[in-house]
Design an enzyme around this catalytic site. Structure first.
Site, PDB file in Angstrom:
ATOM      1  N   CYS A  44      47.767  42.831  39.331  1.00 28.41           N
ATOM      2  CA  CYS A  44      46.667  42.743  39.204  1.00 28.41           C
ATOM      3  C   CYS A  44      45.370  41.726  39.488  1.00 28.41           C
ATOM      4  CB  CYS A  44      47.037  44.382  39.411  1.00 28.41           C
ATOM      5  SG  CYS A  44      44.563  44.678  39.938  1.00 28.41           S
ATOM      6  N   CYS A  59      47.375  52.566  36.588  1.00 27.04           N
ATOM      7  CA  CYS A  59      46.505  53.313  37.859  1.00 27.04           C
ATOM      8  C   CYS A  59      47.141  54.071  38.692  1.00 27.04           C
ATOM      9  CB  CYS A  59      45.557  52.278  38.214  1.00 27.04           C
ATOM     10  SG  CYS A  59      45.449  50.935  39.273  1.00 27.04           S
TER      11      CYS A  59
END
EC number: 2.8.1.13
Length: 408
Positions: A121, A222
């Protein structure tokens, strides 16, 4: 107390021009750390813009407490920006996040690895796409709430070059997840919390009157609802749930399993076999869907081979690590302190010899490199672990087992 009355942070942005002439984009996840960064920079007089990335909308994942960049987090970031009096923008990066983070995460599990999506990410979304957006907005820097330090590198021959260092709060050290940050990105990024302990960050959030002052910290991954990796992997890659054999290093078939995605190197609990001896997952043979187990001593590793190496030293990687190698310190787990190691580059590849053996090192994880074991140690980059070498007898048994034919 308002943000305007707070003392300056411990870590400055190192610009030659006045703060009011300096535009800074803050990557706002909706958590306390990035919110305090925005508040501190606003207090110092910088021209601050807050940007939150809409990364996914996967049902339960969006509403899970402790998730990052989900629905509630976007609302929290918006409220913080309203409190601070700064503009706030939300950018839809769902497609990009799915292509560069979620899909590779599932593919890595299918290959028998244990991936770290947070690194991906940072590599492909936060420090690539968002950074480019910040530049398009005329910003001089992109600031984040990561616990890591950066400052000008006096040993660099290039003016303006910066280097990364471990933070003051070792318990919050995020350098392991930032090893892949490139030199170009480091020069543009700023990390205002690098010199602060987490407790001080929360205190500042309360003084600023921010709604997130007592908000729980975000989870590492997440987009996985309730931490159930198998659900999202099975949905994206059904082959990962195919059954296979559980095999001992000595060749004995001990049982069966319902997919290698349920296992990771070093695992003991939940293997699903009872043999009267403690056994650990030693290797995941994705090609033949075998989970290979053995005694604890078979897990000990002294050498790891790396791929996708990001080198941040002052010399080239070849110059630094050829011959006798480059003496440094390495972390193969985010929760461990850096330990003595030697980085090598030769015809066999790039690898790290660990002075103190580590147990249960999994491919797909990271190996971050440092100048020293303590706080403020310089980060020399690192790489993803491609494979590891165990103690000689276990390595020989594993190679023999992998070379043997598998029953249809």
């Amino acid at each position: 107390m308002s943000a305007q009355n707070l003392a300056p942070p411990l870590n400055t942005l190192d610009f030659d021009k006045k703060p009011e002439e300096t535009r800074v984009v803050v990557a706002m996840s909706g958590g306390v750390d990035s919110s305090v960064v925005a508040g501190l920079l606003k207090q110092q007089g910088y021209d601050v813009l807050g940007i939150t990335l809409q990364l996914y909308d996967h049902g339960a994942a969006v509403h899970r407490a402790g998730s990052c960049c989900a629905g509630q987090d976007i609302d929290d970031a918006r409220h913080v920006c309203e409190t601070l009096g700064i503009p706030h923008y939300v950018l839809d990066y769902e497609k990009r996040f799915r292509e560069t983070v979620i899909n590779p995460f599932a593919e890595s599990y299918v290959a028998g690895e244990t991936p770290i999506p947070c690194v991906s990410c940072n590599q492909t979304v936060k420090f690539a796409d968002l950074l480019a957006t910040a530049k398009e907005l005329g910003a001089d820097a992109l600031a984040t709430g990561h616990y890591i330090r950066s400052r000008p590198n006096p040993s660099s021959e290039h003016p303006g070059r910066r280097a990364l260092f471990r933070p003051a709060d070792a318990d919050r050290d995020q350098s392991y997840f930032l090893f892949a940050t490139t030199q170009e990105q480091i020069d543009y990024l700023r990390f205002p919390l690098g010199g602060l302990p987490k407790a001080e960050t929360r205190r500042l959030a309360e003084e600023m009157g921010l709604v997130v002052a007592k908000k729980a910290d975000s989870q590492d991954i997440c987009f996985v609802p309730q931490g159930k990796y198998s659900d999202i992997i099975t949905k994206l890659k059904p082959n990962a749930a195919l059954a296979g054999e559980i095999v001992h290093l000595d060749g004995r078939v001990l049982g069966s399993h319902e997919g290698i995605l349920h296992f990771t190197i070093g695992q003991r609990r939940g293997i699903g076999i009872a043999t009267g001896e403690p056994l650990y997952v030693v290797y995941l043979d994705a090609r033949s869907r075998r989970v290979i187990v053995g005694p604890k001593e078979a897990l000990e590793t002294h050498r790891v081979y790396l791929r996708d190496v990001n080198w941040l030293g002052d010399e080239t990687l070849a110059e630094a690590a050829s011959g006798e190698g480059f003496a440094c310190y390495a972390k193969v787990r985010s929760t461990r302190a850096p330990a003595p190691a030697v980085l090598h580059v030769d015809a066999t590849g790039t690898y790290v010899d660990l002075t103190i053996g580590e147990a249960g090192i999994a491919p797909g994880q990271a190996c971050a490199l440092y100048s020293a074991p303590g706080d403020d140690a310089r980060v020399f980059g690192g790489g993803f672990i491609e494979r590891s070498e165990r103690e000689p007898s276990a390595e020989a048994s594993l190679k023999a087992l992998l070379a043997s034919p598998v029953a249809a």
